[in-house]
Design an enzyme around this catalytic site. Structure first.
Site, PDB file in Angstrom:
ATOM      1  N   GLU B  60       0.803  -1.218   0.000  1.00 26.07           N
ATOM      2  CA  GLU B  60       0.000   0.000   0.000  1.00 26.07           C
ATOM      3  C   GLU B  60       0.836   1.268   0.000  1.00 26.07           C
ATOM      4  O   GLU B  60       0.554   2.214  -0.741  1.00 26.07           O
ATOM      5  CB  GLU B  60      -0.957   0.011   1.207  1.00 26.07           C
ATOM      6  CG  GLU B  60      -2.085  -1.001   1.112  1.00 26.07           C
ATOM      7  CD  GLU B  60      -1.705  -2.398   1.573  1.00 26.07           C
ATOM      8  OE1 GLU B  60      -0.549  -2.594   2.015  1.00 26.07           O
ATOM      9  OE2 GLU B  60      -2.564  -3.299   1.510  1.00 26.07           O
ATOM     10  N   HIS B 129     -10.723  -4.178   9.983  1.00 26.47           N
ATOM     11  CA  HIS B 129     -11.444  -4.089   8.710  1.00 26.47           C
ATOM     12  C   HIS B 129     -12.719  -3.247   8.805  1.00 26.47           C
ATOM     13  O   HIS B 129     -13.484  -3.184   7.852  1.00 26.47           O
ATOM     14  CB  HIS B 129     -11.828  -5.488   8.200  1.00 26.47           C
ATOM     15  CG  HIS B 129     -10.705  -6.221   7.538  1.00 26.47           C
ATOM     16  ND1 HIS B 129      -9.603  -6.643   8.228  1.00 26.47           N
ATOM     17  CD2 HIS B 129     -10.510  -6.588   6.250  1.00 26.47           C
ATOM     18  CE1 HIS B 129      -8.782  -7.268   7.392  1.00 26.47           C
ATOM     19  NE2 HIS B 129      -9.304  -7.248   6.190  1.00 26.47           N
TER      20      HIS B 129
END
Lengths: 337, 325
Positions: B60, B129
């Site tokens: 990322e 998440h």
């Protein structure tokens, strides 16, 4: 499998390997970097320059050797030690000095400072103040060149410390995967502020890290501008041919502390002396004179002219206006022109 | 008109913008062959190829930085965070470069990049998440932040975000992807950034909300109206820049404000809005503004605990009645 290559694998050429014009250009560029940085130290200690200022003295052969081998339109991405990369890429000394003085005429309009030099006109994609921050950005510029179908090459400079950071590994992996036109140039000056390279990296030979990505890695004498140039030319040709990235480890040394705020007490004076003897500027001077590419007088003229140029840059910076404080929010958004 | 899911509306927005501008590309984890974890980029790879729909390694930090380098040099990347929480790993590149680089370069470079993907509470995905990153990024200068609640807004705002020359964070919600709505067919449907949407006009109070909480508020409003209340409901849609004009205009009329948000109460968007109300329409207020927000806890896995983490319809009903009665 491309094996990592030692410096002697880069083809040796019969000297002189450069023309007189090239030799003078390299010399002028290194002297420009050195003279500019020496002036910065003076200005900083006189209180005319502020913040953190990281000087490049000693490492000039790396910037000059790589950048002077590029074509117009190629990209350069740097770190917080970015003045000389910007100069070599063609950003005028006046614009950089004015930026360091915080003036409106500075290359980042007084908003960037020493660690955030930029020049869109010169495809100088910036100084990045976090270690390894510029590596993905330079990789993106290489991806962009491929995307747009140009033959532009991206050159990315960073230090030994950055090669222990995840962004280094992530970026080299992607560049190798997609054969991006990029040179990753490590300026291994052995020290990350006070952290010795050998205390920070499990593999001290940085060029060997190229093995992990199956790309060429070269160990280059970063105190020899011709050696750097030779390696850079090889890597640039590879990049432009669409064959992918190269990792160049240039062993070098900074002659000053990490920044002008660093007392530099940790490094052994004997180590400093040893490296000072390898100063890349007199080394090239000897080469040029020895191979009758230039006379001592001509080199002296370059030094004198450069001194004049830098003094002019200081005068320009001094005379330039401050950016108007009522424009403080200008450029935050793309809508601000 | 065509009936579309939220994820399809997003996909069409990207598709249309990629057709319109060859510099628009998508990058991220599993956006290509796999079509995106919520199918937002389904089949775009077949249509546009791997160069424009780039499957990246799980990196990322560096693919976000790569998008910055692309955006500085003429390409217009859309980054998909497979889960927006993962982009915490890219915080530096998004904040330092996406947010600040235009300024530090004295306006020489722009970073026209969209960072989009799913987040939010409600699928028992656990703490990492189920994040709401809007407040984390809220203070970063230079960024624009969008959180659409409906398929129509998802489409119109994503198209605006892609055309915007700033870095735009675009927060989708895991519980909205399968929401359906009629979308105008064959038109270039655009919703401007920075404009809120008044979903119901009313006199009693102003409810300010965004993303999935819009739907909780709609349910609550339905009940409230049946009970004789007259609330005004505003979907902020864009969190930064806020539509302060519409907010102040509404408060001038209702004199009472309830903010319903799913991000953490502490340091959240609601706190910022209350500060803005103090600065801009304090004299219009008849009662202290109230905020309903997520509890200041990592989102628990257990379903009942998870539900208790964020505002529910009953909380909204209670808060409105408390404010109005």
């Amino acid at each position: 499998m491309v094996l990592s290559q030692e410096v002697n694998v880069i083809p040796k050429v019969v000297p002189p390997e450069i023309t007189r014009a090239q030799g003078l250009e390299l010399y002028q560029d290194m002297v420009l970097g050195r003279t500019f940085e020496d002036m910065c130290a003076q200005m900083y200690y006189q209180g005319r320059m502020f913040g953190f200022v990281h000087l490049y003295n000693g490492q000039e052969a790396v910037a000059t050797g790589c950048i002077k081998a590029l074509k117009a339109g190629d990209y350069v991405t740097s770190t917080y030690r970015d003045h000389v990369h910007a100069l070599s890429q063609g950003v005028p000394a006046r614009a950089i000095m004015a930026e360091l003085f915080g003036k409106a005429t500075g290359c980042s309009k007084g908003r960037g400072g020493s660690m955030h030099l930029f020049s869109a006109e010169h495809n100088f994609l910036g100084g990045y103040a976090f270690v390894a921050e510029g590596i993905p950005v330079a990789t993106g510029a290489a991806y962009s060149a491929k995307y747009r179908g140009t033959d532009q090459v991206s050159v990315n400079f960073f230090g030994d410390g950055a090669t222990n950071n995840g962004a280094f590994f992530e970026s080299l992996n992607m560049a190798a995967l997609w054969k991006l036109p990029i040179l990753y140039v490590v300026e291994n000056n052995l020290w990350s502020i006070g952290m010795q390279h050998a205390r920070a990296s499990s593999v001290t030979e940085i060029y060997k890290k190229a093995l992990a990505f199956d790309i060429p890695g070269y160990l280059v004498d970063g105190m020899d501008v011709l050696a750097v140039r030779r390696a850079a030319v090889t890597a640039i040709e590879r990049a432009r041919a669409g064959e992918g990235p190269t990792l160049l480890e240039c062993t070098t040394y900074r002659f000053r502390g990490h920044s002008l705020a660093d007392p530099d007490e940790l490094r052994d004076p004997a180590e400093k002396d040893l490296w000072r003897k390898q100063d890349p500027i007199p080394k090239l001077a000897r080469y040029l004179v020895e191979h009758q590419l230039a006379t001592q007088d001509e080199l002296q003229t370059i030094e004198d002219d450069t001194q004049t140029l830098i003094e002019d840059a200081v005068q320009f910076a001094q005379d330039s206006p401050e950016p108007p404080v009522d424009e403080i929010t200008r450029y935050v958004h793309a809508e601000d022109e | 008109m065509v009936m579309q899911y939220y994820f399809e509306a997003l996909r069409d927005a990207i598709y249309e913008e990629m057709v319109r501008d060859p510099m628009v590309m998508v990058m991220g984890e599993d956006v290509g062959h796999y079509g995106g974890s919520y199918k937002v980029t389904k089949d775009l790879f077949k249509e546009f190829g791997g160069l424009r729909v780039l499957d990246t390694p799980i990196a990322e930090n560096s693919f976000a930085g790569m998008a910055v380098g692309c955006a500085m040099t003429g390409v217009r990347p859309i980054i998909e965070g497979m889960n927006m929480g993962f982009l915490l790993l890219a915080f530096s590149q998004i904040a330092n470069n996406g947010g600040m680089l235009r300024y530090t370069s004295g306006g020489q470079f722009t970073v026209p990049m969209v960072v989009r993907g799913p987040g939010g509470v409600g699928r028992q995905l656990g703490a990492e998440h189920s994040q709401r990153l809007e407040a984390y990024f809220y203070g970063v200068p230079g960024l624009k932040i969008i959180a659409p609640a409906t398929p129509l807004d998802a489409k119109g705002l994503l198209k605006s975000a892609i055309r915007d020359n700033n870095t735009v964070l675009f927060f989708e919600h895991v519980l909205l992807y399968n929401l359906k709505e009629e979308i105008p067919d064959g038109v270039d449907y655009i919703v401007p950034i920075g404009k809120a949407n008044r979903l119901r006009e009313g006199q009693d109070l102003t409810i300010l909300t965004y993303s999935r909480q819009v739907h909780h508020c709609l349910s609550a409003v339905k009940t409230l109206v049946n009970e004789g209340y007259d609330p005004e409901l505003i979907d902020l849609r864009t969190l930064k820049p806020l539509d302060l004009e519409m907010i102040c205009e509404s408060v001038h009329k209702t004199h009472r404000v309830l903010i319903v948000e799913e991000d953490y109460k502490t340091g959240g968007i609601g706190g910022e809005i209350i500060a803005l109300l103090n600065e801009h329409c304090f004299d219009d207020l008849d009662a202290p503004p109230v905020r309903l927000a997520s509890r200041d806890i990592p989102t628990p896995y257990n379903g009942r605990m998870e539900a208790a983490t964020i505002p529910q319809v009953a909380d909204i009903l209670q808060a409105v009645k408390h404010l109005v009665d």
